[in-house]
Motif scaffolding. Structure first.
Motif, PDB file in Angstrom:
ATOM      1  N   UNK A  92       0.827  -1.204   0.000  1.00  8.29           N
ATOM      2  CA  UNK A  92       0.000   0.000   0.000  1.00  8.29           C
ATOM      3  C   UNK A  92       0.864   1.257   0.000  1.00  8.29           C
ATOM      4  N   UNK A  93       1.904   1.283   0.804  1.00  9.07           N
ATOM      5  CA  UNK A  93       2.747   2.477   0.866  1.00  9.07           C
ATOM      6  C   UNK A  93       3.330   2.831  -0.503  1.00  9.07           C
ATOM      7  N   UNK A  94       3.765   1.818  -1.245  1.00 11.50           N
ATOM      8  CA  UNK A  94       4.418   2.064  -2.528  1.00 11.50           C
ATOM      9  C   UNK A  94       3.446   2.115  -3.706  1.00 11.50           C
ATOM     10  N   UNK A  95       2.144   1.989  -3.425  1.00  8.26           N
ATOM     11  CA  UNK A  95       1.153   2.166  -4.471  1.00  8.26           C
ATOM     12  C   UNK A  95       0.858   0.946  -5.309  1.00  8.26           C
ATOM     13  N   UNK A  96       1.404  -0.212  -4.943  1.00  6.53           N
ATOM     14  CA  UNK A  96       1.047  -1.443  -5.651  1.00  6.53           C
ATOM     15  C   UNK A  96      -0.402  -1.815  -5.369  1.00  6.53           C
ATOM     16  N   UNK A  97      -0.930  -1.335  -4.257  1.00  7.06           N
ATOM     17  CA  UNK A  97      -2.347  -1.480  -3.923  1.00  7.06           C
ATOM     18  C   UNK A  97      -2.853  -0.131  -3.442  1.00  7.06           C
ATOM     19  N   UNK A  98      -4.074   0.211  -3.822  1.00  9.10           N
ATOM     20  CA  UNK A  98      -4.681   1.455  -3.349  1.00  9.10           C
ATOM     21  C   UNK A  98      -5.121   1.331  -1.904  1.00  9.10           C
ATOM     22  N   UNK A  99      -5.660   0.156  -1.578  1.00  5.94           N
ATOM     23  CA  UNK A  99      -6.196  -0.119  -0.254  1.00  5.94           C
ATOM     24  C   UNK A  99      -5.671  -1.452   0.250  1.00  5.94           C
ATOM     25  N   UNK A 100      -5.747  -1.651   1.554  1.00  4.53           N
ATOM     26  CA  UNK A 100      -5.357  -2.936   2.113  1.00  4.53           C
ATOM     27  C   UNK A 100      -6.122  -3.185   3.401  1.00  4.53           C
ATOM     28  N   UNK A 101      -6.284  -4.450   3.731  1.00  5.52           N
ATOM     29  CA  UNK A 101      -6.865  -4.842   5.015  1.00  5.52           C
ATOM     30  C   UNK A 101      -5.772  -5.553   5.800  1.00  5.52           C
ATOM     31  N   UNK A 102      -5.511  -5.057   7.002  1.00  2.00           N
ATOM     32  CA  UNK A 102      -4.386  -5.575   7.777  1.00  2.00           C
ATOM     33  C   UNK A 102      -4.669  -5.376   9.258  1.00  2.00           C
ATOM     34  N   UNK A 103      -4.115  -6.250  10.079  1.00  2.14           N
ATOM     35  CA  UNK A 103      -4.286  -6.121  11.522  1.00  2.14           C
ATOM     36  C   UNK A 103      -3.542  -4.910  12.066  1.00  2.14           C
ATOM     37  N   UNK A 104      -4.108  -4.292  13.079  1.00  2.76           N
ATOM     38  CA  UNK A 104      -3.456  -3.148  13.716  1.00  2.76           C
ATOM     39  C   UNK A 104      -2.090  -3.544  14.267  1.00  2.76           C
ATOM     40  N   UNK A 105      -1.939  -4.788  14.687  1.00  7.20           N
ATOM     41  CA  UNK A 105      -0.653  -5.261  15.191  1.00  7.20           C
ATOM     42  C   UNK A 105       0.430  -5.129  14.121  1.00  7.20           C
ATOM     43  N   UNK A 106       0.115  -5.583  12.902  1.00 13.42           N
ATOM     44  CA  UNK A 106       1.062  -5.472  11.794  1.00 13.42           C
ATOM     45  C   UNK A 106       1.304  -4.018  11.420  1.00 13.42           C
ATOM     46  N   UNK A 107       0.257  -3.230  11.457  1.00 11.35           N
ATOM     47  CA  UNK A 107       0.363  -1.808  11.107  1.00 11.35           C
ATOM     48  C   UNK A 107       1.326  -1.095  12.056  1.00 11.35           C
ATOM     49  N   UNK A 108       1.212  -1.381  13.338  1.00 12.97           N
ATOM     50  CA  UNK A 108       2.096  -0.758  14.318  1.00 12.97           C
ATOM     51  C   UNK A 108       3.533  -1.213  14.145  1.00 12.97           C
TER      52      UNK A 108
END
Length: 226
Positions: free
Chosen positions: A63-79
């Motif tokens: 998502x950060x690099x724009x390969x995907x516009x959106x993503x679904x991910x756990x808050x644990x991974x996000x942190x």
């Protein structure tokens, strides 16, 4: 046109089923998306959506690099991944908790407020899949720890003197109990989140906001029904 499509990154594993069910409930027919086929890319022309299947830990990068516009991910991974993405919505599934846990034989004494006294853990070793989360938590307490990153079997580390404690995510706590570990401090609760690439959020604002609002309404209806 290609720019009319949204690319959504979904996580492999247990979050995939919940993600597909939620998207299907708002009219995005994707019930055929599954891990068993080993297919990693799905085109949904009727919904003008593309779905890619990734490892959960890679989704913030996609998502950060724009390969995907959106993503679904756990808050644990996000942190833990700490990527430059926009967090749009709490999806209310995939609940887990971050905790500090120690062997039963070495739990610290309790303070007058009933909480464990963690001061003796300063400069100790902590085994975890989430070194950033662990360091941030103990730093907030004015303490330093030495994280040892593991990719699995975190509960084993204190048993073989690799670390004095662990920081891990738990759902029921059963695995901790089976390995004679005691939760000595809660860190935070985590659920799955919808994230967006910051550029895509500006360029495809109307489409993304429409999707977010449909998801929000569906989630709220589900909460109200309970």
């Amino acid at each position: 046109m290609e720019r009319d499509f949204l690319t959504i990154a979904l996580p492999k594993g247990k979050l995939l089923v919940d993600s597909i069910q939620l998207l299907s409930r708002i009219g995005i027919e994707c019930s055929h998306v599954n891990e068993e086929s080993r297919k990693l890319f799905y085109n949904l022309p009727d919904s003008k959506i593309k779905i890619i299947i990734c490892r959960a830990t890679d989704i913030p990068t996609f998502v950060e690099y724009g390969a995907a516009d959106l993503g679904i991910v756990g808050k644990d991974t996000l942190l833990e991944e700490n990527k430059d993405v926009a967090e749009l919505l709490d999806l209310r599934f995939g609940f887990c908790r971050f905790v500090v846990a120690m062997p039963e034989a070495s739990v610290p004494p309790k303070l007058s407020n009933g909480e464990y006294d963690l001061s003796g853990l300063n400069h100790q070793r902590v085994a975890t899949k989430f070194p950033r989360v662990a360091e941030t938590y103990f730093s907030g307490l004015g303490m330093q720890v030495s994280p040892i990153k593991l990719h699995g079997n975190i509960e084993l580390a204190p048993c073989v003197d690799l670390a004095e404690m662990i920081v891990d995510i738990v759902s029921t706590g059963k695995t901790l109990r089976e390995n004679h570990l005691v939760e000595v401090a809660p860190i935070l609760e985590a659920t799955s989140r919808l994230i967006a690439n910051r550029v895509a959020y500006r360029m495809k604002y109307e489409r993304i906001r429409d999707l977010v609002e449909r998801l929000r309404e569906e989630i709220q209806a589900d909460v109200s029904a309970k």
